[in-house]
Every structure is written in C-alpha cells, then in structure tokens.
Design a protein around this motif. Structure first.
Motif, short mmCIF file in Angstrom:
data_model
loop_
_atom_site.label_atom_id
_atom_site.label_comp_id
_atom_site.label_asym_id
_atom_site.label_seq_id
_atom_site.Cartn_x
_atom_site.Cartn_y
_atom_site.Cartn_z
N THR A 74 0.85 -1.21 -0.11
CA THR A 74 0.06 0.07 0.03
C THR A 74 1.02 1.06 0.05
N SER A 98 -8.40 -2.81 -9.31
CA SER A 98 -7.52 -2.42 -8.63
C SER A 98 -7.68 -2.42 -7.06
N HIS A 99 -6.56 -2.52 -6.48
CA HIS A 99 -6.66 -2.61 -4.84
C HIS A 99 -7.10 -1.43 -4.22
N TYR A 100 -7.59 -1.42 -3.22
CA TYR A 100 -8.37 -0.24 -2.49
C TYR A 100 -7.29 0.92 -1.96
N ASN A 102 -2.39 -2.92 -13.05
CA ASN A 102 -2.22 -4.15 -12.10
C ASN A 102 -1.46 -5.20 -12.65
N THR A 111 -4.16 -8.66 -9.98
CA THR A 111 -5.19 -7.88 -9.19
C THR A 111 -5.27 -8.72 -8.18
N THR A 112 -5.96 -8.01 -6.93
CA THR A 112 -5.91 -8.65 -5.64
C THR A 112 -6.90 -10.04 -5.61
#
Ligand SMILES: *Cc1c(COP(=O)(O)O)cnc(C)c1O
Length: 370
Positions: A88, A113-115, A160, A163-164
């Motif tokens: 992050t 996408s990640h938060y 990305n 992606t998560t």
C-alpha cells in the motif's frame, strides 16, 4: 489477558497458519537469524537508503542490496527506492510521485485495483477515473480506458500486475496504444505488483519491466518472499524523485519517503531471504503455479466453477459455507472465494481442502433433497 496467555496465543497462531489459504502470504520463512538483532532499535529514519542520517543504528546497506535485487529483476539502471511498510505504501508513493511530476494529471485505474489506489486518489486529491473490467478475468477493459482518457491532460495510470481477487494483469501494450491514439505524450505508469511482481519476471521475462515506459513499481515483501512483518519495496527512475526532494536539516538527510522512521529489521529480513533463496525463486514460482493448476483442475472436476488467470497462483471458485471460509481464511466477495497457492501449501493439503468442499456440497445436496 495476562502474560500467561502468550503460550496459548502461540498455539492459536500455529493453528491459524496451518489452515491458511486465502491471502497471498508465503508462511514458509525462517527468520530466527533475526533473534540477536531484536536487541537493537534499527531504524532507517529520515530518508532513503543512500542518505545516512545522524542515527547510525540503521540497516541501509542491506536495504540498498534488497533494492538492487529488484532493480536488476526489472531492468532498471538509475534507480531510486526504499523498503516500505507495505505494498500500500508503495502504491501511495508511486501515485504521489506521478502527481508531483504531473500536478494536473488524472489518475486511471481499473475497477479491480486494490483499495490503496482509491486511498491514494483521496489522500492526494487526484481526479480519479475508474476503468471498467473484462469478465471473468477482471483485466482492464481497454476500450473503456480509451473512451475515458481525457485529451490534453497528463495521465497517471496504475497498472495491475496481478489484481487482488483474480490475479489479472493489465496489458501494458494496450495501455500504451490507447495513450498513443489519444496523443497523450505526458503520462506516468505506476505498476502495482504486490504479489504478481514477484511471479511475472520468472514466468515471462521482458513483458513488464523498465525497458517499457513505466515509471515506478511497488511489491509487497511479506507476500511472495515472506516476512514476519508487513513490508514492501518501491522503486522508480531516479530523475523522477527530484520533484519531491526537500532539505530536512534536523536529520542531516534529504527525506523523500512517506514514512519518517522506517523499520530497519524488515530490510534485514528481506535481504536474508533474497540471499538464501534468490537462485531458487524461479523454481518456487513454477511450483506455486503448478500447484494452483492442480487445485484448479480438482475444482473443475467437481464443478466449483474455478478461474485461474495466466501467470497467476490465485484460484477463484464458488464460495463455500461461511464456516469453511472462516476455517481456511478464504478471501470472499459476493458468490466467489479465492485461494492463493503459496510455497507453504502441499498438494495433500490442497486435496484435503477440495475434499472438504465436496463433502459439504454433498451434504447440502442431501439436505436439499430431504
Ligand atoms: C495486497 C495488495 C496490495 C497491498 O499490499 P499490502 O502489502 O497489503 O499493503 C496492493 N495491490 C494488490 C494488487 C494487492 O494484492
């Protein structure tokens, strides 16, 4: 809780680690070498790994070698970077650097996408245009990207690399094509490779690296490599950080990082794992992907509707009961759950997991009939 609880806590941790399957964390790392160093307050405070501060209890020399490893892996000569607290922080840093270089830029990233990308847009007040995704892969929808690209304004793109939820990779060539067709010459591509950043170079070299016009890259350290503490790295082209440089005389250093104090033990841990395992990383990646393919095949056989994207070890499937989601700590979203197959998972464990899912399905079917 009193201090006696700690031994019970240790047992809880052991049990939770044994059944863990949902997050992309390599739980197979041995950092007992670290014990004698826990005596020291190691802190790489007040700047990057090149700039010494007055505080000498640091691990910058190790940090530098960690970053050099990633710079080599991604073909980057004149690099700058640091060991972060997480993937992050790397995303926040990369996107902030994009904005510092293009203050009137617009941020583009896919809905998958990640938060942390959302977080960056909010923190730094960057206009953010979210791009649609393809189904079921969840790779970016490139025609939607083209459509939403604002002409005559710089573009900050978060690409990305895994992606998560589904491990999808956005295609850099398609992104570059869209920019070219919209005649956008001012752009900054940040690559979010939290997990996938450690997989792709060993599966398909030269697809995404700094020979392509990317500007920065973030990877989590506690995911594929594995570390007792959350951590990560961010690297970028050296000339791009000059936009952020500021003098902080108090520390005798130039601080261009997001944190002030930075965990020195994590650099030591990452360095140790890289020293020990770097010649084995390609094999580890191949092993994780092969086991993920095995899990995929078993789930397919039993009609769990699985998905496994290319260059990925993340297997998505129909969500089981809450009790199994909880037991295996699966990440769940809507009607789906995923398992991320890591170094610490044995085939026998994966088979056991599938059997448990199948048994539950059978019982549900019986109840349904009864
Ligand atoms: C895990 C993840 C992150 C965030 O990494 P942390 O180390 O958990 O902060 C960012 N992007 C993607 C795609 C991830 O999967």
């Amino acid at each position: 809780m009193d201090i006696d609880f700690l031994s019970e806590y240790q047992m809880l941790l052991t049990e939770a680690s044994q059944f863990h399957l949902g997050y992309p964390y390599n739980l197979k790392h041995d950092n007992t070498f670290l014990l004698p160093f826990l005596k020291y307050s190691i802190n790489n405070l007040g700047g990057d790994c090149f700039t010494k501060s007055h505080y000498r209890i640091d691990s910058r020399d190790f940090e530098k070698e960690v970053l050099q490893f990633f710079a080599n892996l991604y073909q980057l000569q004149d690099w700058w970077g640091y060991v972060t607290t997480s993937g992050t922080e790397g995303n926040l840093y990369g996107i902030l650097l994009g904005r510092e270089n293009y203050p009137d830029g617009i941020l583009y990233a896919s809905a998958a996408s990640h938060y942390s990308v959302n977080k960056a847009a909010k923190f730094f007040r960057i206009p953010y245009h979210q791009i649609g995704i393809q189904t079921p892969s969840e790779e970016m929808n490139y025609s939607d990207f083209y459509r939403k690209l604002v002409p005559n304004l710089p573009a900050i793109i978060c690409l990305n690399l895994g992606t998560t939820f589904t491990g999808a990779i956005d295609d850099i060539e398609q992104i570059l094509n869209a920019l070219e067709m919209k005649k956008i010459r001012q752009f900054y591509i940040h690559v979010d490779g939290a997990l996938g950043g450690m997989l792709l170079p060993y599966l398909r070299s030269h697809w995404i690296d700094f020979h392509k016009p990317i500007s920065s890259l973030s990877i989590s350290g506690h995911k594929f490599i594995g570390c007792p503490f959350p951590c990560g790295i961010v690297i970028t082209k050296k000339h791009l950080v000059e936009a952020l440089a500021s003098d902080i005389e108090y520390l005798g250093a130039q601080d261009m990082t997001i944190g002030g104090s930075r965990n020195g033990h994590t650099s030591l841990c990452l360095w140790y794992e890289i020293c020990k395992r770097h010649s084995n990383f390609a094999l580890e990646v191949a092993d994780c992907v092969a086991k993920a393919e095995h899990l995929y095949a078993q789930l397919k056989l039993r009609d769990f509707n699985p998905l496994l994207n290319p260059y990925s070890n993340t297997v998505v499937f129909d969500k089981p009961s809450d009790s199994l989601v909880k037991k295996y700590q699966l990440a769940a979203r809507g009607d789906y759950a995923h398992a991320v197959v890591m170094q610490n998972h044995y085939i026998e464990f994966l088979d056991y997991f599938v059997e448990e899912l199948a048994r539950e399905q059978l019982n549900l079917a019986k109840i349904g009939k009864g």
